[in-house]
Design a protein around this motif. Structure first.
Motif, PDB file in Angstrom:
ATOM      1  N   ALA A  77       0.818  -1.219   0.000  1.00  0.00           N
ATOM      2  CA  ALA A  77       0.000   0.000   0.000  1.00  0.00           C
ATOM      3  C   ALA A  77       0.851   1.268   0.000  1.00  0.00           C
ATOM      4  CB  ALA A  77      -0.964  -0.017   1.181  1.00  0.00           C
ATOM      5  N   PRO A  78       1.925   1.364   0.808  1.00  0.00           N
ATOM      6  CA  PRO A  78       2.722   2.593   0.774  1.00  0.00           C
ATOM      7  C   PRO A  78       3.327   2.872  -0.606  1.00  0.00           C
ATOM      8  CG  PRO A  78       3.264   1.326   2.733  1.00  0.00           C
ATOM      9  CD  PRO A  78       2.392   0.453   1.869  1.00  0.00           C
ATOM     10  N   LEU A  79       3.783   1.821  -1.283  1.00  0.00           N
ATOM     11  CA  LEU A  79       4.375   2.018  -2.602  1.00  0.00           C
ATOM     12  C   LEU A  79       3.324   2.437  -3.618  1.00  0.00           C
ATOM     13  CD1 LEU A  79       6.844   2.029  -4.367  1.00  0.00           C
ATOM     14  CD2 LEU A  79       6.539  -0.430  -4.721  1.00  0.00           C
ATOM     15  N   LYS A  80       2.186   1.790  -3.599  1.00  0.00           N
ATOM     16  CA  LYS A  80       1.113   2.163  -4.529  1.00  0.00           C
ATOM     17  C   LYS A  80       0.679   3.602  -4.284  1.00  0.00           C
ATOM     18  CE  LYS A  80      -2.093   1.342  -7.692  1.00  0.00           C
ATOM     19  NZ  LYS A  80      -2.871   2.556  -7.738  1.00  0.00           N
ATOM     20  N   ASN A  81       0.604   3.999  -3.029  1.00  0.00           N
ATOM     21  CA  ASN A  81       0.237   5.372  -2.683  1.00  0.00           C
ATOM     22  C   ASN A  81       1.232   6.372  -3.275  1.00  0.00           C
ATOM     23  OD1 ASN A  81      -1.388   7.311  -1.074  1.00  0.00           O
ATOM     24  ND2 ASN A  81       0.500   7.521   0.102  1.00  0.00           N
ATOM     25  N   ALA A  82       2.529   6.072  -3.131  1.00  0.00           N
ATOM     26  CA  ALA A  82       3.562   6.956  -3.677  1.00  0.00           C
ATOM     27  C   ALA A  82       3.460   7.042  -5.196  1.00  0.00           C
ATOM     28  CB  ALA A  82       4.950   6.446  -3.263  1.00  0.00           C
ATOM     29  N   ILE A  83       3.255   5.900  -5.831  1.00  0.00           N
ATOM     30  CA  ILE A  83       3.112   5.884  -7.288  1.00  0.00           C
ATOM     31  C   ILE A  83       1.927   6.741  -7.710  1.00  0.00           C
ATOM     32  CG2 ILE A  83       2.514   4.411  -9.255  1.00  0.00           C
ATOM     33  CD1 ILE A  83       4.171   2.174  -7.828  1.00  0.00           C
ATOM     34  N   ASP A  84       0.828   6.616  -6.999  1.00  0.00           N
ATOM     35  CA  ASP A  84      -0.370   7.381  -7.346  1.00  0.00           C
ATOM     36  C   ASP A  84      -0.137   8.884  -7.203  1.00  0.00           C
ATOM     37  OD1 ASP A  84      -1.682   5.033  -7.928  1.00  0.00           O
ATOM     38  OD2 ASP A  84      -2.789   4.954  -6.044  1.00  0.00           O
ATOM     39  N   TRP A  85       0.538   9.306  -6.139  1.00  0.00           N
ATOM     40  CA  TRP A  85       0.797  10.736  -5.973  1.00  0.00           C
ATOM     41  C   TRP A  85       1.619  11.292  -7.131  1.00  0.00           C
ATOM     42  CZ3 TRP A  85      -1.927  14.065  -3.710  1.00  0.00           C
ATOM     43  CH2 TRP A  85      -2.442  13.910  -2.426  1.00  0.00           C
ATOM     44  N   ALA A  86       2.643  10.577  -7.547  1.00  0.00           N
ATOM     45  CA  ALA A  86       3.511  11.090  -8.614  1.00  0.00           C
ATOM     46  C   ALA A  86       2.879  10.962  -9.992  1.00  0.00           C
ATOM     47  CB  ALA A  86       4.866  10.387  -8.568  1.00  0.00           C
ATOM     48  N   SER A  87       1.770  10.239 -10.090  1.00  0.00           N
ATOM     49  CA  SER A  87       1.085  10.134 -11.383  1.00  0.00           C
ATOM     50  C   SER A  87      -0.010  11.187 -11.540  1.00  0.00           C
ATOM     51  CB  SER A  87       0.466   8.736 -11.550  1.00  0.00           C
ATOM     52  OG  SER A  87      -0.634   8.569 -10.671  1.00  0.00           O
ATOM     53  N   ARG A  88      -0.307  11.928 -10.468  1.00  0.00           N
ATOM     54  CA  ARG A  88      -1.298  13.003 -10.557  1.00  0.00           C
ATOM     55  C   ARG A  88      -0.775  14.057 -11.544  1.00  0.00           C
ATOM     56  NH1 ARG A  88      -5.870  12.425  -9.997  1.00  0.00           N
ATOM     57  NH2 ARG A  88      -6.261  14.528  -9.281  1.00  0.00           N
ATOM     58  N   PRO A  89      -1.666  14.770 -12.212  1.00  0.00           N
ATOM     59  CA  PRO A  89      -1.222  15.723 -13.250  1.00  0.00           C
ATOM     60  C   PRO A  89      -0.264  16.791 -12.709  1.00  0.00           C
ATOM     61  CG  PRO A  89      -3.608  15.396 -13.318  1.00  0.00           C
ATOM     62  CD  PRO A  89      -3.123  14.703 -12.086  1.00  0.00           C
ATOM     63  N   PRO A  90       0.822  17.027 -13.430  1.00  0.00           N
ATOM     64  CA  PRO A  90       1.327  16.225 -14.542  1.00  0.00           C
ATOM     65  C   PRO A  90       2.057  14.973 -14.030  1.00  0.00           C
ATOM     66  CG  PRO A  90       2.805  18.060 -14.150  1.00  0.00           C
ATOM     67  CD  PRO A  90       1.659  18.211 -13.175  1.00  0.00           C
ATOM     68  N   ASN A  91       1.881  13.867 -14.729  1.00  0.00           N
ATOM     69  CA  ASN A  91       2.503  12.592 -14.390  1.00  0.00           C
ATOM     70  C   ASN A  91       4.022  12.718 -14.520  1.00  0.00           C
ATOM     71  OD1 ASN A  91       3.339   9.914 -14.206  1.00  0.00           O
ATOM     72  ND2 ASN A  91       2.554   9.354 -16.214  1.00  0.00           N
ATOM     73  N   VAL A  92       4.752  12.611 -13.408  1.00  0.00           N
ATOM     74  CA  VAL A  92       6.203  12.799 -13.455  1.00  0.00           C
ATOM     75  C   VAL A  92       6.987  11.492 -13.629  1.00  0.00           C
ATOM     76  CG1 VAL A  92       6.224  15.027 -12.274  1.00  0.00           C
ATOM     77  CG2 VAL A  92       6.291  12.937 -10.910  1.00  0.00           C
ATOM     78  N   TRP A  93       6.289  10.379 -13.802  1.00  0.00           N
ATOM     79  CA  TRP A  93       6.950   9.100 -14.094  1.00  0.00           C
ATOM     80  C   TRP A  93       7.228   8.927 -15.594  1.00  0.00           C
ATOM     81  CZ3 TRP A  93       8.372   6.662  -9.844  1.00  0.00           C
ATOM     82  CH2 TRP A  93       7.567   6.680  -8.702  1.00  0.00           C
TER      83      TRP A  93
END
Length: 193
Positions: free
Chosen positions: A93-109
């Motif tokens: 869950a912590p990793l998925k949460n971090a991934i989701d935050w950085a994918s919010r506009p604009p997606n920085v991944w």
């Protein structure tokens, strides 16, 4: 004389436990990189302070301070090294949460490379790898395919000491191969931009 490009890697751990074997893999990766891989730097970025993803926390296109800091680290990186145990057949869950935050506009991944390593029981965290790869498709993250590293942490011989430090030489050798493949892929992607 042209200077050699330095590949900046952000390392993220799905386990928040201090002596996590997955954190041990990242610590070993940083040591290997510093000692024997030229042109590559790994920075561990802690995700434990990130709040749960919640659009109510987004105000006029800005995010909470911890999230802004995290997003900036992701944006500045050339590539990523994920280390995650497998929780209930998936990523933590912590990793998925971090991934989701950085994918919010604009997606920085987007348009960056990544590698996954894991330590655990049974499949060595293998199913977490495959879920991360599925997530990567949507956020436009490009994972190396080979080599893969699944560490069977509870089988003999011991792979980690009681503090989560990687002590198994063969695993260190395999980890270095993953890092070299990530470096090569990141350089290739950078040249295409």
């Amino acid at each position: 004389m042209a200077t050699e490009a330095v590949i900046k890697v952000v390392a993220l751990c799905g386990s928040l436990r201090e002596a996590s074997y997955n954190r041990g893999l990242l610590n070993a990766a940083m040591e290997i990189c510093k000692d024997s891989i030229k042109g590559m730097e790994i920075e561990y970025v802690d995700i434990s302070s990130l709040p749960f993803t919640n659009e109510d926390l987004e105000v006029n296109g800005t995010y909470p301070d911890d999230v802004e800091f995290f997003r900036k680290k992701i944006e500045e990186a050339d590539c990523f090294l994920f280390a995650s145990p497998e929780y209930n057949y998936s990523v933590t869950a912590p990793l998925k949460n971090a991934i989701d935050w950085a994918s919010r506009p604009p997606n920085v991944w987007a348009d960056k490379s990544a590698a996954i390593v894991s330590a655990g029981g049974n499949f060595g965290g293998g199913r977490a790898h495959y879920h991360l790869r599925q997530i990567g498709i949507y956020i436009d993250l490009h994972f190396i395919n080979k080599p893969e590293l699944f560490v069977f942490a509870f089988e003999s011989p011991p792979k980690f000491d009681s503090n989560g430090v990687l002590i198994h030489e063969e695993t260190k050798h395999k980890l270095k191969a993953v890092l070299l493949a990530l470096q090569a892929f990141a350089l290739r992607l950078k040249r295409q931009v």
